[in-house]
Design a protein around this motif. Structure first.
Motif, short mmCIF file in Angstrom:
data_model
loop_
_atom_site.label_atom_id
_atom_site.label_comp_id
_atom_site.label_asym_id
_atom_site.label_seq_id
_atom_site.Cartn_x
_atom_site.Cartn_y
_atom_site.Cartn_z
N GLU A 89 0.81 -1.22 0.00
CA GLU A 89 0.00 0.00 0.00
C GLU A 89 0.85 1.27 0.00
OE1 GLU A 89 -2.57 -0.49 3.37
OE2 GLU A 89 -3.33 -2.41 2.62
N VAL A 90 2.13 1.14 0.29
CA VAL A 90 3.05 2.28 0.24
C VAL A 90 3.85 2.15 -1.04
CG1 VAL A 90 4.98 3.46 1.36
CG2 VAL A 90 3.20 2.37 2.76
N VAL A 91 3.60 3.03 -1.98
CA VAL A 91 4.25 2.91 -3.29
C VAL A 91 5.28 4.00 -3.55
CG1 VAL A 91 2.32 1.66 -4.33
CG2 VAL A 91 2.35 4.16 -4.43
N GLU A 92 5.35 4.97 -2.66
CA GLU A 92 6.31 6.06 -2.83
C GLU A 92 7.74 5.54 -2.64
OE1 GLU A 92 7.42 10.39 -0.86
OE2 GLU A 92 5.78 9.23 -0.02
N ASP A 93 8.67 6.14 -3.38
CA ASP A 93 10.08 5.82 -3.23
C ASP A 93 10.60 6.55 -2.00
OD1 ASP A 93 12.84 5.58 -3.34
OD2 ASP A 93 12.95 5.92 -5.51
N LEU A 94 10.65 5.84 -0.88
CA LEU A 94 11.04 6.47 0.39
C LEU A 94 12.50 6.88 0.40
CD1 LEU A 94 9.10 4.08 2.78
CD2 LEU A 94 8.38 6.34 1.96
N GLY A 95 13.36 6.12 -0.27
CA GLY A 95 14.76 6.51 -0.38
C GLY A 95 14.92 7.84 -1.10
N ALA A 96 14.14 8.04 -2.15
CA ALA A 96 14.18 9.31 -2.88
C ALA A 96 13.70 10.46 -2.00
CB ALA A 96 13.33 9.22 -4.14
N ARG A 97 12.72 10.18 -1.14
CA ARG A 97 12.25 11.22 -0.22
C ARG A 97 13.38 11.65 0.72
NH1 ARG A 97 7.43 10.25 4.02
NH2 ARG A 97 6.35 9.43 2.18
N ILE A 98 14.15 10.68 1.18
CA ILE A 98 15.28 10.99 2.07
C ILE A 98 16.35 11.78 1.34
CG2 ILE A 98 17.20 9.94 3.35
CD1 ILE A 98 15.19 7.71 4.15
N VAL A 99 16.68 11.36 0.12
CA VAL A 99 17.70 12.06 -0.67
C VAL A 99 17.25 13.50 -0.96
CG1 VAL A 99 18.84 12.12 -2.93
CG2 VAL A 99 18.69 9.97 -1.66
N ASP A 100 15.99 13.69 -1.31
CA ASP A 100 15.48 15.04 -1.57
C ASP A 100 15.55 15.91 -0.32
OD1 ASP A 100 14.96 14.31 -4.19
OD2 ASP A 100 12.80 14.06 -3.89
N ALA A 101 15.18 15.33 0.82
CA ALA A 101 15.25 16.08 2.08
C ALA A 101 16.70 16.45 2.40
CB ALA A 101 14.63 15.27 3.21
N HIS A 102 17.58 15.50 2.18
CA HIS A 102 19.01 15.71 2.43
C HIS A 102 19.55 16.90 1.62
CE1 HIS A 102 23.29 14.74 1.49
NE2 HIS A 102 23.33 14.51 2.78
N ALA A 103 19.07 17.06 0.40
CA ALA A 103 19.54 18.13 -0.48
C ALA A 103 19.23 19.52 0.09
CB ALA A 103 18.92 17.98 -1.87
N THR A 104 18.23 19.62 0.95
CA THR A 104 17.88 20.93 1.52
C THR A 104 18.94 21.44 2.48
OG1 THR A 104 16.60 20.07 3.39
CG2 THR A 104 15.41 20.41 1.31
N PHE A 105 19.87 20.58 2.88
CA PHE A 105 20.93 20.97 3.82
C PHE A 105 22.24 21.31 3.11
CE2 PHE A 105 18.04 18.25 6.21
CZ PHE A 105 17.82 18.99 7.36
N ALA A 106 22.22 21.44 1.79
CA ALA A 106 23.45 21.62 1.01
C ALA A 106 24.26 22.85 1.44
CB ALA A 106 23.11 21.71 -0.48
N VAL A 124 13.00 -3.72 7.00
CA VAL A 124 11.70 -4.19 6.54
C VAL A 124 11.12 -3.28 5.45
CG1 VAL A 124 10.32 -3.02 8.31
CG2 VAL A 124 9.47 -5.15 7.29
N ILE A 125 11.52 -2.00 5.45
CA ILE A 125 11.06 -1.09 4.40
C ILE A 125 12.20 -0.73 3.44
CG2 ILE A 125 9.16 -0.17 5.79
CD1 ILE A 125 10.89 2.40 6.17
N GLY A 126 13.27 -1.49 3.50
CA GLY A 126 14.39 -1.28 2.59
C GLY A 126 15.29 -0.12 2.97
N LEU A 127 15.14 0.39 4.21
CA LEU A 127 15.90 1.56 4.63
C LEU A 127 16.54 1.32 6.00
CD1 LEU A 127 13.46 4.39 3.51
CD2 LEU A 127 15.65 3.78 2.47
N SER A 128 17.39 0.29 6.07
CA SER A 128 18.13 0.09 7.32
C SER A 128 19.06 1.27 7.53
CB SER A 128 18.93 -1.21 7.26
OG SER A 128 20.03 -1.07 6.36
N ASN A 129 19.55 1.43 8.74
CA ASN A 129 20.51 2.50 9.02
C ASN A 129 21.72 2.40 8.10
OD1 ASN A 129 19.58 4.17 11.35
ND2 ASN A 129 19.34 2.13 12.23
#
Length: 164
Positions: A89-106, A124-129
């Motif tokens: 039910e969660v289809v968003e690319d969560l890794g891309a959300r993290i990368v986009d957020a990270h870019a705001t700190f450039a 479990v969601i493909g985003l281990s530490n």
């Protein structure tokens, strides 16, 4: 921008306390420092009514950080999220959300990134530490409880996951 990813050998090992101390040090040294909790397990609603991880809300409140909660806490896992993710039910690319957020700190000198739990938490969601640290190109420091035997074993185990 330099990065520092704080990981731990498990939950409640002192990552947030360490983050508070390091953020204080970095800001006192005059470094333009940002804070990010890429994947959070404890979702709360901040004073502005935005859902985010409680550690990001705390850091923003203590240090009056200017970034949005979306940047500081891009993926938070409220009750039922994991079940929804596994069910597709969660289809968003969560890794891309993290990368986009990270870019705001450039424009920052340094970004303090706080993980959640041990190196494998979030798998479990493909985003281990370990995956998130690699995704962001950030070296990890592992926080552990005190002692000799078990803490060293846990550090070695977690470090091997980051190395892999």
């Amino acid at each position: 921008m330099r990065h520092l990813y704080l990981a731990a050998t498990g939950q409640n090992r002192g990552k947030t306390t360490t983050s508070l101390g390091l953020m204080d040090l970095f800001l006192r040294e005059g470094l333009r420092t940002g804070f990010m909790k890429p994947v959070g397990q404890r979702t709360i609603v901040d004073p502005d009514g935005v859902a985010a991880d409680e550690d990001a809300v705390l850091m923003r409140a203590v240090y009056d950080l200017p970034e949005s909660m979306a940047a500081m806490s891009p993926v938070h896992i409220p009750r039922g999220f994991t079940k929804a993710y596994i069910a597709g039910e969660v289809v968003e690319d969560l890794g891309a959300r993290i990368v986009d957020a990270h870019a705001t700190f450039a424009d920052r000198d340094l970004l303090l990134i706080e993980g959640t739990g041990h190196a494998g938490v979030g798998a479990v969601i493909g985003l281990s530490n370990a995956v998130v640290a690699r995704l962001l190109g950030a070296p990890a420091v592992i926080v552990s409880e005190g002692g000799v035997g078990r803490p060293i074993d846990e550090i070695v185990l977690n470090a091997s996951h980051f190395a892999a």
